[in-house]
Design an enzyme around this catalytic site. Structure first.
Site, PDB file in Angstrom:
ATOM      1  N   LYS A   1       2.389  -2.692   9.414  1.00 51.79           N
ATOM      2  CA  LYS A   1       1.782  -3.932   9.010  1.00 51.79           C
ATOM      3  C   LYS A   1       2.809  -4.865   8.354  1.00 51.79           C
ATOM      4  O   LYS A   1       2.640  -6.074   8.345  1.00 51.79           O
ATOM      5  CB  LYS A   1       0.658  -3.654   7.983  1.00 51.79           C
ATOM      6  CG  LYS A   1      -0.476  -2.809   8.465  1.00 51.79           C
ATOM      7  CD  LYS A   1      -1.434  -2.551   7.273  1.00 51.79           C
ATOM      8  CE  LYS A   1      -2.515  -1.572   7.640  1.00 51.79           C
ATOM      9  NZ  LYS A   1      -3.335  -1.238   6.443  1.00 51.79           N
ATOM     10  N   GLY A   2       3.835  -4.274   7.758  1.00 54.04           N
ATOM     11  CA  GLY A   2       4.715  -4.990   6.822  1.00 54.04           C
ATOM     12  C   GLY A   2       5.340  -6.268   7.319  1.00 54.04           C
ATOM     13  O   GLY A   2       5.575  -7.193   6.545  1.00 54.04           O
TER      14      GLY A   2
ATOM     15  N   ASP B   1      14.918   0.617   5.513  1.00 56.71           N
ATOM     16  CA  ASP B   1      15.154   1.466   4.338  1.00 56.71           C
ATOM     17  C   ASP B   1      16.009   2.652   4.790  1.00 56.71           C
ATOM     18  O   ASP B   1      17.224   2.540   4.877  1.00 56.71           O
ATOM     19  CB  ASP B   1      13.784   1.865   3.786  1.00 56.71           C
ATOM     20  CG  ASP B   1      13.855   2.656   2.502  1.00 56.71           C
ATOM     21  OD1 ASP B   1      14.567   2.228   1.587  1.00 56.71           O
ATOM     22  OD2 ASP B   1      13.189   3.697   2.402  1.00 56.71           O
TER      23      ASP B   1
ATOM     24  N   LYS C   1      18.367  -2.434   3.150  1.00 52.76           N
ATOM     25  CA  LYS C   1      18.820  -1.666   1.979  1.00 52.76           C
ATOM     26  C   LYS C   1      19.898  -0.708   2.461  1.00 52.76           C
ATOM     27  O   LYS C   1      19.612   0.468   2.711  1.00 52.76           O
ATOM     28  CB  LYS C   1      17.672  -0.808   1.421  1.00 52.76           C
ATOM     29  CG  LYS C   1      16.547  -1.516   0.715  1.00 52.76           C
ATOM     30  CD  LYS C   1      15.569  -0.437   0.192  1.00 52.76           C
ATOM     31  CE  LYS C   1      14.298  -0.993  -0.338  1.00 52.76           C
ATOM     32  NZ  LYS C   1      13.314   0.059  -0.694  1.00 52.76           N
TER      33      LYS C   1
ATOM     34  N   PHE D   1      12.625  -0.769  -4.890  1.00 52.96           N
ATOM     35  CA  PHE D   1      11.346  -0.957  -4.217  1.00 52.96           C
ATOM     36  C   PHE D   1      10.842  -2.380  -4.405  1.00 52.96           C
ATOM     37  O   PHE D   1      10.789  -2.904  -5.508  1.00 52.96           O
ATOM     38  CB  PHE D   1      10.316   0.047  -4.734  1.00 52.96           C
ATOM     39  CG  PHE D   1       9.078   0.063  -3.894  1.00 52.96           C
ATOM     40  CD1 PHE D   1       9.074   0.698  -2.658  1.00 52.96           C
ATOM     41  CD2 PHE D   1       7.936  -0.598  -4.311  1.00 52.96           C
ATOM     42  CE1 PHE D   1       7.939   0.677  -1.854  1.00 52.96           C
ATOM     43  CE2 PHE D   1       6.797  -0.612  -3.513  1.00 52.96           C
ATOM     44  CZ  PHE D   1       6.803   0.021  -2.287  1.00 52.96           C
ATOM     45  N   VAL D   2      10.470  -3.023  -3.295  1.00 50.17           N
ATOM     46  CA  VAL D   2      10.000  -4.415  -3.332  1.00 50.17           C
ATOM     47  C   VAL D   2       8.596  -4.543  -2.740  1.00 50.17           C
ATOM     48  O   VAL D   2       8.168  -3.709  -1.941  1.00 50.17           O
ATOM     49  CB  VAL D   2      10.977  -5.355  -2.570  1.00 50.17           C
ATOM     50  CG1 VAL D   2      12.323  -5.441  -3.269  1.00 50.17           C
ATOM     51  CG2 VAL D   2      11.158  -4.919  -1.119  1.00 50.17           C
TER      52      VAL D   2
ATOM     53  N   ASP E   1       4.037  -3.920   0.889  1.00 47.06           N
ATOM     54  CA  ASP E   1       2.994  -3.413  -0.006  1.00 47.06           C
ATOM     55  C   ASP E   1       3.452  -2.292  -0.914  1.00 47.06           C
ATOM     56  O   ASP E   1       4.449  -1.616  -0.652  1.00 47.06           O
ATOM     57  CB  ASP E   1       1.845  -2.854   0.840  1.00 47.06           C
ATOM     58  CG  ASP E   1       2.239  -1.549   1.539  1.00 47.06           C
ATOM     59  OD1 ASP E   1       3.269  -1.543   2.251  1.00 47.06           O
ATOM     60  OD2 ASP E   1       1.554  -0.533   1.357  1.00 47.06           O
TER      61      ASP E   1
HETATM   62  P1  IMP Z   1      12.326   3.421   7.016  1.00 47.68           P
HETATM   63  O1  IMP Z   1      11.751   4.120   8.202  1.00 47.68           O
HETATM   64  O2  IMP Z   1      12.707   4.384   5.928  1.00 47.68           O
HETATM   65  O3  IMP Z   1      13.482   2.490   7.344  1.00 47.68           O
HETATM   66  O4  IMP Z   1      11.172   2.594   6.358  1.00 47.68           O
HETATM   67  C1  IMP Z   1      10.821   1.413   6.850  1.00 47.68           C
HETATM   68  C2  IMP Z   1       9.422   1.008   6.420  1.00 47.68           C
HETATM   69  O5  IMP Z   1       9.079   1.464   5.121  1.00 47.68           O
HETATM   70  C3  IMP Z   1       9.403  -0.486   6.353  1.00 47.68           C
HETATM   71  O6  IMP Z   1       8.947  -1.001   7.562  1.00 47.68           O
HETATM   72  C4  IMP Z   1       8.447  -0.771   5.233  1.00 47.68           C
HETATM   73  O7  IMP Z   1       7.149  -0.914   5.745  1.00 47.68           O
HETATM   74  C5  IMP Z   1       8.503   0.426   4.360  1.00 47.68           C
HETATM   75  N1  IMP Z   1       9.357   0.143   3.186  1.00 47.68           N
HETATM   76  C6  IMP Z   1      10.653   0.485   3.000  1.00 47.68           C
HETATM   77  N2  IMP Z   1      11.121   0.066   1.817  1.00 47.68           N
HETATM   78  C7  IMP Z   1      10.086  -0.576   1.236  1.00 47.68           C
HETATM   79  C8  IMP Z   1       9.953  -1.283  -0.027  1.00 47.68           C
HETATM   80  O8  IMP Z   1      10.860  -1.409  -0.850  1.00 47.68           O
HETATM   81  N3  IMP Z   1       8.731  -1.833  -0.251  1.00 47.68           N
HETATM   82  C9  IMP Z   1       7.685  -1.742   0.634  1.00 47.68           C
HETATM   83  N4  IMP Z   1       7.780  -1.111   1.785  1.00 47.68           N
HETATM   84  C10 IMP Z   1       8.964  -0.532   2.098  1.00 47.68           C
HETATM   85 MG    MG Z   2       7.140  -1.730   7.936  1.00 49.19          MG
END
Ligand code: IMP
Ligand code: MG
Length: 181
Positions: free
Chosen positions: A47-48, A106, A134, A155-156, A162
């Site tokens: 959703k982000g 992330d 990040k 964390f944001v 969200d």
């Molecule tokens: P990854 O698979 O670890 O790269 O995570 C990516 C997903 O985690 C992103 O699409 C976000 O939805 C969520 N996410 C990662 N960091 C944050 C944060 O700081 N705040 C909110 N959602 C996050």
């Molecule tokens: Mg996301």
């Protein structure tokens, strides 16, 4: 600007709406140049990324399509390391130029897994646009072609992102207060 409270946590202003829009205009210009004469399809990760994707998509002045995919790997403020598909891609992506649109990279796990899945659909090209990156948290081989802002491993929330489903409708980006030094 007042700090915001979401559930048990306090967040403070990190990136304001005007700065976000300026950066998006710049990203859109780059995309217009790179895809000149082409008709890319923006594949938004729900959703982000829905708010960022809506702004980026409108800022790009060229013929373009949009589609959505939903994966899930986050629980509260931590990545679970497991990625599940909740809404699959049902568009024909063969020979298409795909621009993945993410809110934040992330660990990189989500996008890394999705890139592997996309290969089976044989697109002409795949590039990645992410509002935030990040790099200190990155654990997978992911290249971001269009980056909004590089941020520390904090964390944001806000602007689509969200904390346990709340905070997505904040118009600016906030950072967890007790992580800020
Ligand atoms: P990854 O698979 O670890 O790269 O995570 C990516 C997903 O985690 C992103 O699409 C976000 O939805 C969520 N996410 C990662 N960091 C944050 C944060 O700081 N705040 C909110 N959602 C996050
Ligand atoms: Mg996301």
């Amino acid at each position: 600007m007042e700090p915001v409270h979401i559930r048990d946590k306090h967040f403070k202003l990190f990136i304001g709406r005007d700065e976000i829009q300026q950066r998006i205009s710049h990203m859109a210009q780059q995309i217009e140049q790179d895809y000149s004469g082409k008709q890319p399809i923006f594949l938004c990760l729900l959703k982000g990324s829905f708010i960022f994707a809506a702004d980026l998509f409108r800022a790009v002045n060229m013929p373009a399509e949009v589609s959505f995919v939903r994966l899930n790997s986050y629980d509260g403020t931590n990545s679970t390391g497991e990625v599940n598909t909740l809404l699959a891609i049902n568009d024909i992506l063969q020979d298409r130029h795909v621009i993945l649109v993410e809110d934040i990279i992330d660990t990189g796990k989500t996008v890394h897994e999705l890139m592997k899945e996309l290969e089976y659909l044989q697109p002409a090209s795949v590039k990645l646009a992410s509002l935030l990156s990040k790099p200190d948290a990155l654990q997978h081989d992911v290249t971001i072609d269009y980056t909004g802002f590089v941020i520390p491993d904090k964390f944001v929330v806000g602007y689509g992102m969200d904390y346990n489903e709340l905070g997505r409708n904040l118009p600016d980006i906030y950072v967890l207060a007790d992580q800020e030094d």
